[in-house]
Design an enzyme around this catalytic site. Sequence first.
Site, mmCIF file in Angstrom:
data_model
loop_
_atom_site.group_PDB
_atom_site.id
_atom_site.type_symbol
_atom_site.label_atom_id
_atom_site.label_comp_id
_atom_site.label_asym_id
_atom_site.label_seq_id
_atom_site.Cartn_x
_atom_site.Cartn_y
_atom_site.Cartn_z
ATOM 1 N N ASN A 187 0.868 -1.175 0.000
ATOM 2 C CA ASN A 187 0.000 0.000 0.000
ATOM 3 C C ASN A 187 0.906 1.226 0.000
ATOM 4 O O ASN A 187 1.506 1.562 1.022
ATOM 5 C CB ASN A 187 -0.890 -0.026 1.251
ATOM 6 C CG ASN A 187 -1.740 1.229 1.377
ATOM 7 O OD1 ASN A 187 -1.770 2.068 0.469
ATOM 8 N ND2 ASN A 187 -2.433 1.356 2.495
ATOM 9 N N LYS A 228 0.143 4.251 -0.300
ATOM 10 C CA LYS A 228 -0.491 5.430 0.319
ATOM 11 C C LYS A 228 -0.259 6.669 -0.556
ATOM 12 O O LYS A 228 -0.175 6.541 -1.781
ATOM 13 C CB LYS A 228 0.014 5.599 1.755
ATOM 14 C CG LYS A 228 -0.151 4.294 2.572
ATOM 15 C CD LYS A 228 0.060 4.474 4.045
ATOM 16 C CE LYS A 228 -0.133 3.136 4.758
ATOM 17 N NZ LYS A 228 0.023 3.228 6.203
ATOM 18 N N HIS A 271 -9.502 1.164 5.217
ATOM 19 C CA HIS A 271 -8.212 1.412 5.876
ATOM 20 C C HIS A 271 -8.405 2.416 7.017
ATOM 21 O O HIS A 271 -9.202 3.346 6.899
ATOM 22 C CB HIS A 271 -7.197 1.945 4.861
ATOM 23 C CG HIS A 271 -5.796 1.900 5.374
ATOM 24 N ND1 HIS A 271 -5.316 2.826 6.273
ATOM 25 C CD2 HIS A 271 -4.786 1.027 5.161
ATOM 26 C CE1 HIS A 271 -4.062 2.516 6.578
ATOM 27 N NE2 HIS A 271 -3.715 1.430 5.911
ATOM 28 N N GLU A 288 -6.708 4.808 7.931
ATOM 29 C CA GLU A 288 -6.447 6.210 7.568
ATOM 30 C C GLU A 288 -7.663 6.826 6.883
ATOM 31 O O GLU A 288 -7.929 8.013 7.029
ATOM 32 C CB GLU A 288 -5.184 6.280 6.685
ATOM 33 C CG GLU A 288 -3.931 5.992 7.518
ATOM 34 C CD GLU A 288 -2.764 5.411 6.752
ATOM 35 O OE1 GLU A 288 -2.788 5.393 5.507
ATOM 36 O OE2 GLU A 288 -1.807 4.949 7.421
ATOM 37 N N GLU A 298 -4.954 -4.792 10.798
ATOM 38 C CA GLU A 298 -3.965 -3.728 10.934
ATOM 39 C C GLU A 298 -4.231 -2.943 12.218
ATOM 40 O O GLU A 298 -5.066 -2.020 12.230
ATOM 41 C CB GLU A 298 -4.039 -2.768 9.742
ATOM 42 C CG GLU A 298 -3.735 -3.395 8.411
ATOM 43 C CD GLU A 298 -3.192 -2.372 7.416
ATOM 44 O OE1 GLU A 298 -2.144 -2.645 6.825
ATOM 45 O OE2 GLU A 298 -3.795 -1.298 7.255
ATOM 46 N N GLY A 318 2.922 2.503 10.747
ATOM 47 C CA GLY A 318 3.898 3.571 10.592
ATOM 48 C C GLY A 318 4.640 3.931 11.867
ATOM 49 O O GLY A 318 5.303 4.966 11.930
ATOM 50 N N SER A 330 3.743 -1.869 10.252
ATOM 51 C CA SER A 330 5.195 -1.896 10.500
ATOM 52 C C SER A 330 5.853 -3.222 10.131
ATOM 53 O O SER A 330 6.781 -3.657 10.796
ATOM 54 C CB SER A 330 5.501 -1.515 11.956
ATOM 55 O OG SER A 330 5.122 -0.170 12.209
HETATM 56 P P1 13P Z 1 3.203 0.548 7.569
HETATM 57 O O1 13P Z 1 3.739 -0.744 6.995
HETATM 58 O O2 13P Z 1 3.896 1.764 7.027
HETATM 59 O O3 13P Z 1 3.146 0.505 9.059
HETATM 60 O O4 13P Z 1 1.686 0.688 7.038
HETATM 61 C C1 13P Z 1 0.832 -0.387 7.162
HETATM 62 C C2 13P Z 1 -0.415 -0.080 6.450
HETATM 63 O O5 13P Z 1 -1.185 0.766 6.863
HETATM 64 C C3 13P Z 1 -0.687 -0.809 5.209
HETATM 65 O O6 13P Z 1 -1.983 -0.586 4.765
#
Ligand code: 13P
Length: 264
Positions: free
Chosen positions: A18, A20, A106, A108, A176, A182, A219
């Site tokens: 992903n 982002k 997600h 976010e 997640e 992150g 992560s």
């Molecule tokens: P990270 O791997 O940067 O922690 O992000 C995970 C994520 O949100 C994947 O959708």
Amino acid sequence: MAQPIDLADPDRSLIAGNWKMNLLHAEAVALATAVAAWSAPVAAAGVDLLLCPPAPFLASAIGAVAGGAVAVGGQDCHAKASGAHTGDVAAPMLASLGCRAVIVGHSERRRDHRETDPFVRAKVETAIAAGLVAVLCVGETLEERDAGQTAQVVTRQLRAALVEAATDANLVVAYEPVWAIGTGRTPAPGDVVAAHAALRGILAARGPASRARILYGGSVTAQNARSLLALPEVAGALVGGASLKAAEFRAIAETAAALRRQPA
Ligand code: 13P
């Protein structure tokens, strides 16, 4: 020539990137090209590869992976199949471009766009109706984890989004934990196993999606991939930051491939 991945086989592992809201066009093309270059042996070992670039780069990414064993998907879609929704992307648009999947729910999106469980459910419905694999994200906040509510929260999110049309072939769940995204922090192995088992319990009770894959996300790095991917019920990973680095994403994918050849 390698076959493009259709993501429909629940017995295969899945490593998804992903990206982002990162990268510019040339960087995105270079990254997709790099992944396609090493994809064939990973796919041959039983690992599906999925890249989810930002929407403006989807067409170029699909072109860049042609000839490789890589699927491309969207990072989000609207709950409706078309209409007056300025700036949004519809699931049938993604499908018409050659996308195989779309991430929905997600954390976010839930946070930045106040997406609710019913809205996420409608996205799953629309994505599946468009012929896409819905990669449904669920996960608890730190507060919820500290209150011991992880299983309750993730099973609520899954139940809310588990539409009638969901099957092993068109639904992937990604666990997640919000606090692991992150941050460089990951849950203890036992906590991942417990969350995945709770999610499997919900899926198992729903015949057609009983074997749908459950990924871990948050992560994931080349360093911790083996310990996470070797856990029971972890069918793969949804990778954020580490998927932006070609070598690190490759190492994660090759770890998944090695585990299939030689189970932990
Ligand atoms: P990270 O791997 O940067 O922690 O992000 C995970 C994520 O949100 C994947 O959708």
